[in-house]
Design a protein around this motif. Sequence first.
Motif, mmCIF file in Angstrom:
data_model
loop_
_atom_site.group_PDB
_atom_site.id
_atom_site.type_symbol
_atom_site.label_atom_id
_atom_site.label_comp_id
_atom_site.label_asym_id
_atom_site.label_seq_id
_atom_site.Cartn_x
_atom_site.Cartn_y
_atom_site.Cartn_z
ATOM 1 N N ARG A 178 5.495 14.875 -10.693
ATOM 2 C CA ARG A 178 6.323 14.250 -11.720
ATOM 3 C C ARG A 178 5.573 14.137 -13.038
ATOM 4 O O ARG A 178 4.366 14.375 -13.121
ATOM 5 C CB ARG A 178 6.774 12.859 -11.262
ATOM 6 N N ASP A 179 6.324 13.741 -14.046
ATOM 7 C CA ASP A 179 5.743 13.494 -15.363
ATOM 8 C C ASP A 179 4.797 12.293 -15.255
ATOM 9 O O ASP A 179 5.185 11.245 -14.726
ATOM 10 C CB ASP A 179 6.862 13.193 -16.357
ATOM 11 N N PRO A 180 3.561 12.409 -15.753
ATOM 12 C CA PRO A 180 2.620 11.285 -15.647
ATOM 13 C C PRO A 180 3.143 9.991 -16.271
ATOM 14 O O PRO A 180 2.782 8.899 -15.818
ATOM 15 C CB PRO A 180 1.376 11.797 -16.386
ATOM 16 N N SER A 181 3.980 10.112 -17.278
ATOM 17 C CA SER A 181 4.486 8.887 -17.910
ATOM 18 C C SER A 181 5.425 8.112 -16.990
ATOM 19 O O SER A 181 5.674 6.920 -17.217
ATOM 20 C CB SER A 181 5.234 9.246 -19.202
ATOM 21 N N ALA A 182 5.937 8.785 -15.945
ATOM 22 C CA ALA A 182 6.842 8.095 -15.016
ATOM 23 C C ALA A 182 6.095 7.440 -13.855
ATOM 24 O O ALA A 182 6.699 6.699 -13.077
ATOM 25 C CB ALA A 182 7.872 9.081 -14.467
ATOM 26 N N LEU A 183 4.787 7.699 -13.737
ATOM 27 C CA LEU A 183 4.024 7.147 -12.621
ATOM 28 C C LEU A 183 3.942 5.612 -12.642
ATOM 29 O O LEU A 183 4.082 4.979 -11.597
ATOM 30 C CB LEU A 183 2.612 7.747 -12.608
ATOM 31 N N PRO A 184 3.685 4.986 -13.797
ATOM 32 C CA PRO A 184 3.646 3.508 -13.785
ATOM 33 C C PRO A 184 4.937 2.876 -13.264
ATOM 34 O O PRO A 184 4.898 1.907 -12.505
ATOM 35 C CB PRO A 184 3.395 3.150 -15.257
ATOM 36 N N GLU A 185 6.091 3.447 -13.674
ATOM 37 C CA GLU A 185 7.366 2.904 -13.201
ATOM 38 C C GLU A 185 7.513 3.078 -11.696
ATOM 39 O O GLU A 185 7.998 2.179 -10.991
ATOM 40 C CB GLU A 185 8.509 3.601 -13.933
ATOM 41 N N LEU A 186 7.073 4.243 -11.186
ATOM 42 C CA LEU A 186 7.153 4.503 -9.756
ATOM 43 C C LEU A 186 6.242 3.549 -8.978
ATOM 44 O O LEU A 186 6.651 2.970 -7.956
ATOM 45 C CB LEU A 186 6.757 5.952 -9.473
ATOM 46 N N ILE A 187 5.013 3.385 -9.468
ATOM 47 C CA ILE A 187 4.069 2.486 -8.793
ATOM 48 C C ILE A 187 4.597 1.054 -8.795
ATOM 49 O O ILE A 187 4.522 0.334 -7.782
ATOM 50 C CB ILE A 187 2.695 2.565 -9.475
ATOM 51 N N LEU A 188 5.163 0.621 -9.919
ATOM 52 C CA LEU A 188 5.695 -0.746 -10.007
ATOM 53 C C LEU A 188 6.860 -0.942 -9.039
ATOM 54 O O LEU A 188 6.974 -1.978 -8.382
ATOM 55 C CB LEU A 188 6.132 -1.033 -11.444
ATOM 56 N N THR A 189 7.725 0.073 -8.924
ATOM 57 C CA THR A 189 8.876 -0.024 -8.022
ATOM 58 C C THR A 189 8.428 -0.157 -6.564
ATOM 59 O O THR A 189 8.939 -0.997 -5.813
ATOM 60 C CB THR A 189 9.775 1.206 -8.185
ATOM 61 N N ILE A 190 7.463 0.675 -6.171
ATOM 62 C CA ILE A 190 6.961 0.605 -4.794
ATOM 63 C C ILE A 190 6.258 -0.727 -4.545
ATOM 64 O O ILE A 190 6.408 -1.351 -3.484
ATOM 65 C CB ILE A 190 6.017 1.784 -4.506
ATOM 66 N N ALA A 191 5.494 -1.188 -5.545
ATOM 67 C CA ALA A 191 4.792 -2.465 -5.396
ATOM 68 C C ALA A 191 5.774 -3.627 -5.230
ATOM 69 O O ALA A 191 5.553 -4.531 -4.413
ATOM 70 C CB ALA A 191 3.888 -2.703 -6.603
ATOM 71 N N ILE A 192 6.869 -3.587 -5.983
ATOM 72 C CA ILE A 192 7.872 -4.655 -5.868
ATOM 73 C C ILE A 192 8.504 -4.644 -4.486
ATOM 74 O O ILE A 192 8.733 -5.697 -3.879
ATOM 75 C CB ILE A 192 8.930 -4.504 -6.976
ATOM 76 N N ARG A 193 8.780 -3.465 -3.953
ATOM 77 C CA ARG A 193 9.341 -3.378 -2.610
ATOM 78 C C ARG A 193 8.362 -3.921 -1.563
ATOM 79 O O ARG A 193 8.740 -4.640 -0.638
ATOM 80 C CB ARG A 193 9.699 -1.933 -2.289
ATOM 81 N N LEU A 194 7.072 -3.573 -1.734
ATOM 82 C CA LEU A 194 6.071 -4.072 -0.801
ATOM 83 C C LEU A 194 5.950 -5.599 -0.879
ATOM 84 O O LEU A 194 5.857 -6.278 0.147
ATOM 85 C CB LEU A 194 4.714 -3.433 -1.103
ATOM 86 N N LEU A 195 5.948 -6.133 -2.090
ATOM 87 C CA LEU A 195 5.839 -7.574 -2.252
ATOM 88 C C LEU A 195 7.068 -8.294 -1.702
ATOM 89 O O LEU A 195 6.958 -9.370 -1.116
ATOM 90 C CB LEU A 195 5.641 -7.920 -3.732
ATOM 91 N N SER A 196 8.239 -7.695 -1.897
ATOM 92 C CA SER A 196 9.457 -8.312 -1.364
ATOM 93 C C SER A 196 9.404 -8.384 0.154
ATOM 94 O O SER A 196 9.732 -9.417 0.760
ATOM 95 C CB SER A 196 10.683 -7.509 -1.813
ATOM 96 N N ALA A 197 8.981 -7.309 0.781
ATOM 97 C CA ALA A 197 8.869 -7.310 2.234
ATOM 98 C C ALA A 197 7.786 -8.279 2.708
ATOM 99 O O ALA A 197 7.952 -8.973 3.720
ATOM 100 C CB ALA A 197 8.559 -5.896 2.727
ATOM 101 N N ALA A 198 6.677 -8.354 1.957
ATOM 102 C CA ALA A 198 5.606 -9.283 2.325
ATOM 103 C C ALA A 198 6.080 -10.736 2.220
ATOM 104 O O ALA A 198 5.716 -11.580 3.052
ATOM 105 C CB ALA A 198 4.385 -9.063 1.439
ATOM 106 N N CYS A 199 6.905 -11.027 1.216
ATOM 107 C CA CYS A 199 7.453 -12.390 1.072
ATOM 108 C C CYS A 199 8.329 -12.750 2.269
ATOM 109 O O CYS A 199 8.248 -13.861 2.803
ATOM 110 C CB CYS A 199 8.255 -12.499 -0.219
ATOM 111 N N VAL A 200 9.148 -11.810 2.688
ATOM 112 C CA VAL A 200 10.031 -12.077 3.828
ATOM 113 C C VAL A 200 9.212 -12.301 5.093
ATOM 114 O O VAL A 200 9.503 -13.201 5.902
ATOM 115 C CB VAL A 200 11.025 -10.914 4.014
ATOM 116 N N ALA A 201 8.169 -11.478 5.267
ATOM 117 C CA ALA A 201 7.337 -11.634 6.467
ATOM 118 C C ALA A 201 6.519 -12.916 6.422
ATOM 119 O O ALA A 201 6.324 -13.582 7.444
ATOM 120 C CB ALA A 201 6.413 -10.425 6.609
#
Length: 354
Positions: A178-201
């Motif tokens: 992908r375009d390198p400029s889109a990597l921060p958005e992708l990383i943030l999206t995955i991190a938010i999903r991980l944090l959401s699941a961690a909160c539930v657990a």
Amino acid sequence: MSEQDQESKTEEASEKKVRDAVERGNTPSSKEAPIFAAIAATLIAGVFLMRDGAAAMARHLSDFLADPAGFDISTSGNTTALLLHAAMQAGLFLWPVFALFLVFGLSAAFLQHPPQLALERITPQWSRLSPSKGFTRIFGSQGLVEFGKSLAKFAAITVTVWLILKSDKNTVVTAMLRDPSALPELILTIAIRLLSAACVATIVIVAIDLVWTQKFWRRSLRMTKQEVKDEHKQAEGDPILKSRRLSLARDRARNRMMAAVPRATVIIANPTHYAVALRYVQEEGGAPLVLAKGTDLIALKIREIAEANDIPVVEDRALARSLHAAVQLDQMIPPEFYKVVAELLCLVYAKKVA
């Protein structure tokens, strides 16, 4: 504390012991609640602050990022100004995150128990440096419980992260294309999903830990039967000493009452079981006043003092019983006795005149 000592504590803690423990700073506090608060604060920061904050910071520092060699840092003044500008922009980006962590951290503590100053908790104690007690804390029942909670938390978060990453495997693998400029958005999206699941657990573990902490705290405050008796004695006083104090108080009150009998106008008796001493002087105003009353031996003593002081004694069974039951010491007789007592006083005054 040995297991044998703990087994002897079979009684629930009294309100006084609970209150004393809270005043000393010994309150139930879950260690998992602050961790959950930190994860939740990170999640909220990622959802609401990171994206816009990072974009704003990038805009303010775009000139520096685009042409870092174009800035003059030949003098210390220019270098300081550049660093201050970068620090200010970083501060504007980070202070809401720090404030969010501060609010969530304080809330996790204050919602469990109100803040208070407990100097005993921060006073140095040599017993805390004891290797044997430290070994007991680590490998005792409480240490095993803490290890179990940590293991459960690690397992829950590990499984959650593995499931999230497994579902996003294709996205992560193709990210390099992908375009390198889109990597921060992708990383943030995955991190938010991980944090959401961690909160539930984590929230399940926190709920269990809150219940367990409260239960364990109450259990640690349990008392032995002897401690309950000792506390009751301290609160109510030694029964023997209390009985003696009451006896002395009754004796003093009886002596004061007997000392007032010579001031009486008339004694109403029944004839030996009840005696009530009344005082009525027209100049003093008010209704007749009860100076003394008693039964049996006290009634005989009142009559004895009255006879020694030439105070008339009138025998009226019904009136003596009624006055004794209805009127307290140093109180005026109620209106329902006015007529009968007035008639009796008239007879007494008539005899004195005769």
